[in-house]
Structure formats: structure tokens, C-alpha cells
Design a protein around this motif. Structure first.
Motif, mmCIF file in Angstrom:
data_model
loop_
_atom_site.group_PDB
_atom_site.id
_atom_site.type_symbol
_atom_site.label_atom_id
_atom_site.label_comp_id
_atom_site.label_asym_id
_atom_site.label_seq_id
_atom_site.Cartn_x
_atom_site.Cartn_y
_atom_site.Cartn_z
ATOM 1 N N LYS A 36 4.896 -1.464 -7.656
ATOM 2 C CA LYS A 36 4.765 -0.268 -6.825
ATOM 3 C C LYS A 36 5.163 0.973 -7.603
ATOM 4 O O LYS A 36 6.204 1.015 -8.233
ATOM 5 C CB LYS A 36 5.644 -0.395 -5.577
ATOM 6 C CG LYS A 36 5.168 -1.429 -4.585
ATOM 7 C CD LYS A 36 5.996 -1.392 -3.324
ATOM 8 C CE LYS A 36 7.408 -1.831 -3.587
ATOM 9 N NZ LYS A 36 8.232 -1.809 -2.351
ATOM 10 N N GLY A 84 4.439 -0.728 3.053
ATOM 11 C CA GLY A 84 4.772 0.355 2.152
ATOM 12 C C GLY A 84 5.484 1.458 2.906
ATOM 13 O O GLY A 84 6.220 1.217 3.859
ATOM 14 N N TYR A 135 1.001 -3.379 0.582
ATOM 15 C CA TYR A 135 0.698 -3.960 -0.712
ATOM 16 C C TYR A 135 0.794 -5.477 -0.626
ATOM 17 O O TYR A 135 1.318 -6.029 0.350
ATOM 18 C CB TYR A 135 1.613 -3.411 -1.806
ATOM 19 C CG TYR A 135 3.064 -3.813 -1.686
ATOM 20 C CD1 TYR A 135 3.929 -3.119 -0.846
ATOM 21 C CD2 TYR A 135 3.584 -4.866 -2.441
ATOM 22 C CE1 TYR A 135 5.251 -3.468 -0.740
ATOM 23 C CE2 TYR A 135 4.911 -5.227 -2.344
ATOM 24 C CZ TYR A 135 5.751 -4.524 -1.497
ATOM 25 O OH TYR A 135 7.072 -4.874 -1.387
ATOM 26 N N LEU A 168 1.823 4.979 -0.068
ATOM 27 C CA LEU A 168 1.555 3.553 0.000
ATOM 28 C C LEU A 168 1.598 3.063 1.442
ATOM 29 O O LEU A 168 2.587 3.276 2.150
ATOM 30 C CB LEU A 168 2.583 2.804 -0.855
ATOM 31 C CG LEU A 168 2.411 1.299 -0.973
ATOM 32 C CD1 LEU A 168 1.111 0.966 -1.704
ATOM 33 C CD2 LEU A 168 3.603 0.678 -1.695
ATOM 34 N N TYR A 187 -3.035 -2.918 -3.532
ATOM 35 C CA TYR A 187 -2.356 -1.858 -2.790
ATOM 36 C C TYR A 187 -3.371 -1.061 -1.962
ATOM 37 O O TYR A 187 -4.526 -0.911 -2.344
ATOM 38 C CB TYR A 187 -1.681 -0.868 -3.753
ATOM 39 C CG TYR A 187 -0.913 -1.495 -4.880
ATOM 40 C CD1 TYR A 187 -1.561 -1.879 -6.053
ATOM 41 C CD2 TYR A 187 0.456 -1.711 -4.782
ATOM 42 C CE1 TYR A 187 -0.872 -2.455 -7.099
ATOM 43 C CE2 TYR A 187 1.160 -2.289 -5.821
ATOM 44 C CZ TYR A 187 0.486 -2.658 -6.974
ATOM 45 O OH TYR A 187 1.177 -3.235 -8.009
#
Lengths: 112, 115
Positions: free
Chosen positions: A99, B58, B48, B45, B33
Motif C-alpha cells: 500500500k 482501505g 485492496y 485507497l 487495489y
């Protein structure tokens, strides 16, 4: 406060100018630093990738990371009209499921 | 390789309708994602996935759902569309066992307008 702050722009420069794009961050766990370029109505594409501190050069582009100051920069030399795009900085920590945290982007226009 | 593909490219929804945004990657990436990008803003985000059968929230998951039944596909479901979901949606993927695992490959985006 955001984890990643990016100089908002927009930025307009003449062709041939040197461009400096900058981001600051607050999370000291960040180890991977990326710059993405996004043309209008397109998805972001990776431009530069740097691990930890230091400089990385790729043609007219130089990415610089200063972890002590929590500051990263992207320099574009001899800017071209084709460099006109939005530039997004992104960074991530190891073992974070890949991420990334993105800046809001700086829109650059290079005028012929 | 086609990379990351997304369908549809553009869609108009009425408030309360639902839809699924499709995302497929052919790079055998295990991480995928979903982001949304509002005008003049960065990427936020939504959800994911680190592999088939595994998903996680996210930053902005409310109003969305995802599933990951295969490595290649990662659809995003909008239930009861609201005007606040008007945005551009990007799907991305990355490969966890690469030295550059943090770099993500993005699809072309889906523009969604909720009226």
C-alpha cells in the motif's frame, strides 16, 4: 494532518526550464519513494522509484530523497511540452501489503 | 500483455442504483487495489487484496464492496449509488515478491457520474 504533503501547483514553465517538484512526509517508516506521471484522462504510470535516501537519475529526470528531512524531490531538466502532466509522489513502508500513500499531485504545464 | 484493464470507461448512474466496476490484470500480480480520484486530488485507497480470497479495507471503503475469487480479477461493487461516489476509479496491481514491490501498475480508469 496528511501523511504526505505535495506542493500544490499548478506550475507553468517555458520549454527548456528546470522543474522541481516536491513532497514532504511525516511517517518515518516510509522506505520506498515513487513518482508517478498522470496525463489528462489517463491512469498514473510509474516514472521513478527510489529505495531509502539518495539520488536516482534517469535521462532528464532525477529523484532525490532526504530521509533526515522527510523530503523528496523530482527534478526535470530541459523540460518539454510532452512533460505536461500531473505528477504524483507516493511512498510506502516495508511489509505494508504494497500500500502506498499518495500526494495530491502537482499539475505541470510546459509551454513551447 | 494488456496490463491492467478496466470496464466500463464511463458510466452514468441514478441515485440508488448499483453497479460493478470490472478490473483484470494479466501480469500474475498478487496484490490488487482500488482507488478513487476526485478532481484536483490524489488517490484514496478504497479496498485492496493481497491474493485470491483475501481482501481488506482501505481509507474510504464505505459504500463499496469487493471480491477476489481469482488472481486476475478484482471487481468493485457499488451498492445504492450516491452523488458523493461521483469520481474516477482506478484499479492497480503490484507483485509482492519483486524487489520493486511497492510500484503499482494502473488501469486507464472508470469515470462514474451519479445523478
Amino acid at each position: 494532518q496528511k501523511e504526505v504533503e505535495q506542493d500544490p501547483g499548478p506550475l507553468s514553465v517555458p520549454e527548456g526550464a528546470i522543474v522541481s517538484l516536491n513532497c514532504t512526509y511525516s511517517n518515518s517508516a516510509f522506505q520506498y519513494f515513487m513518482w508517478y506521471r498522470q496525463y489528462s484522462r489517463k491512469g498514473p504510470e510509474l516514472l521513478m522509484y527510489t529505495y531509502s535516501s539518495g539520488n536516482k537519475e534517469d535521462g532528464r529526470f532525477t529523484a532525490q530523497v532526504d530521509k533526515s528531512s522527510k523530503y523528496i524531490s523530482l527534478f526535470i531538466r530541459d523540460s518539454q511540452p510532452s512533460d505536461s502532466a500531473t505528477y504524483l509522489c507516493a511512498m510506502s513502508a516495508r511489509t505494508n501489503a504494497g500500500k502506498s500513500t499518495f500526494g495530491d499531485g502537482t499539475t505541470l504545464t510546459v509551454k513551447p | 500483455n494488456a496490463g491492467v484493464t478496466q470496464t466500463p470507461k464511463f458510466r452514468i448512474l441514478k441515485i440508488g442504483q448499483s453497479m460493478t466496476l470490472q478490473c483484470t490484470q494479466d501480469m500474475n500480480h498478487n496484490y490488487m487495489y482500488w482507488y478513487r480520484q476526485d478532481p484536483g486530488m490524489g488517490l484514496k485507497l478504497i479496498y485492496y487484496s493481497v491474493g485470491a480470497g483475501i481482501t481488506d479495507k482501505g481509507e474510504v471503503p464505505n459504500g463499496y464492496n469487493v471480491s477476489r475469487s481469482t488472481t486476475e480479477d478484482f471487481p468493485l461493487r457499488l451498492e445504492l449509488a450516491a452523488p458523493s461516489q461521483t469520481s474516477v476509479y482506478f484499479c492497480a496491481s503490484s507483485y509482492s515478491r519483486s524487489a520493486e514491490q511497492e510500484t503499482q501498475y494502473f488501469g486507464p480508469g472508470t469515470r462514474l457520474l451519479v445523478l
